[in-house]
Design a protein around this motif. Structure first.
Motif, PDB file in Angstrom:
ATOM      1  N   GLN A 147      -6.521  12.303   5.057  1.00  0.00           N
ATOM      2  CA  GLN A 147      -5.598  11.449   4.304  1.00  0.00           C
ATOM      3  C   GLN A 147      -4.167  11.852   4.622  1.00  0.00           C
ATOM      4  O   GLN A 147      -3.882  13.025   4.865  1.00  0.00           O
ATOM      5  CB  GLN A 147      -5.838  11.584   2.802  1.00  0.00           C
TER       6      GLN A 147
ATOM      7  N   TYR B 221      -0.263  11.783   3.124  1.00  0.00           N
ATOM      8  CA  TYR B 221       0.497  11.681   1.881  1.00  0.00           C
ATOM      9  C   TYR B 221       1.989  11.759   2.182  1.00  0.00           C
ATOM     10  O   TYR B 221       2.403  12.428   3.129  1.00  0.00           O
ATOM     11  CB  TYR B 221       0.143  12.837   0.934  1.00  0.00           C
TER      12      TYR B 221
ATOM     13  N   ARG C 243       0.822  -1.215   0.000  1.00  0.00           N
ATOM     14  CA  ARG C 243       0.000   0.000   0.000  1.00  0.00           C
ATOM     15  C   ARG C 243       0.854   1.262   0.000  1.00  0.00           C
ATOM     16  O   ARG C 243       2.006   1.236   0.386  1.00  0.00           O
ATOM     17  CB  ARG C 243      -0.868   0.055   1.257  1.00  0.00           C
ATOM     18  N   CYS C 244       0.222   2.359  -0.364  1.00  0.00           N
ATOM     19  CA  CYS C 244       0.884   3.660  -0.226  1.00  0.00           C
ATOM     20  C   CYS C 244      -0.066   4.681   0.405  1.00  0.00           C
ATOM     21  O   CYS C 244       0.155   5.874   0.324  1.00  0.00           O
ATOM     22  CB  CYS C 244       1.409   4.153  -1.571  1.00  0.00           C
ATOM     23  N   ASP C 245      -1.117   4.172   1.073  1.00  0.00           N
ATOM     24  CA  ASP C 245      -2.144   5.064   1.604  1.00  0.00           C
ATOM     25  C   ASP C 245      -2.093   5.282   3.112  1.00  0.00           C
ATOM     26  O   ASP C 245      -2.969   5.895   3.679  1.00  0.00           O
ATOM     27  CB  ASP C 245      -3.536   4.563   1.217  1.00  0.00           C
ATOM     28  N   HIS C 246      -1.082   4.773   3.805  1.00  0.00           N
ATOM     29  CA  HIS C 246      -0.912   5.005   5.238  1.00  0.00           C
ATOM     30  C   HIS C 246      -2.166   4.605   6.024  1.00  0.00           C
ATOM     31  O   HIS C 246      -2.776   5.434   6.690  1.00  0.00           O
ATOM     32  CB  HIS C 246      -0.562   6.469   5.513  1.00  0.00           C
TER      33      HIS C 246
ATOM     34  N   HIS D 218      -1.595   5.956  12.096  1.00  0.00           N
ATOM     35  CA  HIS D 218      -1.441   5.421  10.752  1.00  0.00           C
ATOM     36  C   HIS D 218      -0.144   4.634  10.691  1.00  0.00           C
ATOM     37  O   HIS D 218       0.759   4.837  11.495  1.00  0.00           O
ATOM     38  CB  HIS D 218      -1.407   6.553   9.721  1.00  0.00           C
TER      39      HIS D 218
ATOM     40  N   ASP E 220       3.031   2.907   8.009  1.00  0.00           N
ATOM     41  CA  ASP E 220       3.716   3.092   6.736  1.00  0.00           C
ATOM     42  C   ASP E 220       4.843   2.063   6.641  1.00  0.00           C
ATOM     43  O   ASP E 220       5.687   1.979   7.538  1.00  0.00           O
ATOM     44  CB  ASP E 220       4.298   4.509   6.698  1.00  0.00           C
TER      45      ASP E 220
END
Length: 127
Positions: free
Chosen positions: A87, A89, A20-23, A69, A71
């Motif tokens: 969100q 980023y 994923r890259c959406d944390h 979140h 990562d």
């Protein structure tokens, strides 16, 4: 993975986060994995994410919200949180100038810089 007893659930959680890259939050990962893994509990997801963060395999992001979140990208980067949609980023920014400036202001040795920017993301600006 680190030297510890193998856990299929931990591997599922880790692989999900790496893809994923959406944390995501623990709840988002849980909801996604629960579909194909009905015995998975939210507590298991939290425990394994905390284990992975303690093992320095992932980042646990405290971006000023009550929700944490996660990562899996361990490269040098910072984060932007949208005040509207919440969100998170990635921001790839060379912080050498800031770190050097801060180092000159203190007798402490700065080893790591974590910047969290906040504002309104481009998607929310469109609305």
């Amino acid at each position: 993975m680190t030297k510890t007893r193998y856990s299929k659930q931990r591997e599922l959680i880790y692989e999900n986060l790496k893809a994923r890259c959406d944390h995501p939050t623990a709840e988002i990962i849980y909801t996604e994995l629960k579909k194909d893994n009905p015995s998975l509990s939210l507590g298991t997801v939290y425990r394994n994410l905390n284990f992975l963060a303690d093992a320095k395999m992932i980042r646990k992001l405290d971006v000023g919200q009550t929700i944490v979140h996660f990562d899996a990208d361990l490269s040098a980067h910072h984060h932007f949180i949208c005040n509207e949609c919440q969100q998170v980023y990635d921001i790839f920014y060379n912080d050498e100038i800031i770190s050097n400036d801060a180092q000159r202001q203190t007798d402490h040795r700065i080893e790591k810089t974590d910047l969290v920017f906040s504002g309104t993301c481009k998607n929310c600006l469109k609305n």
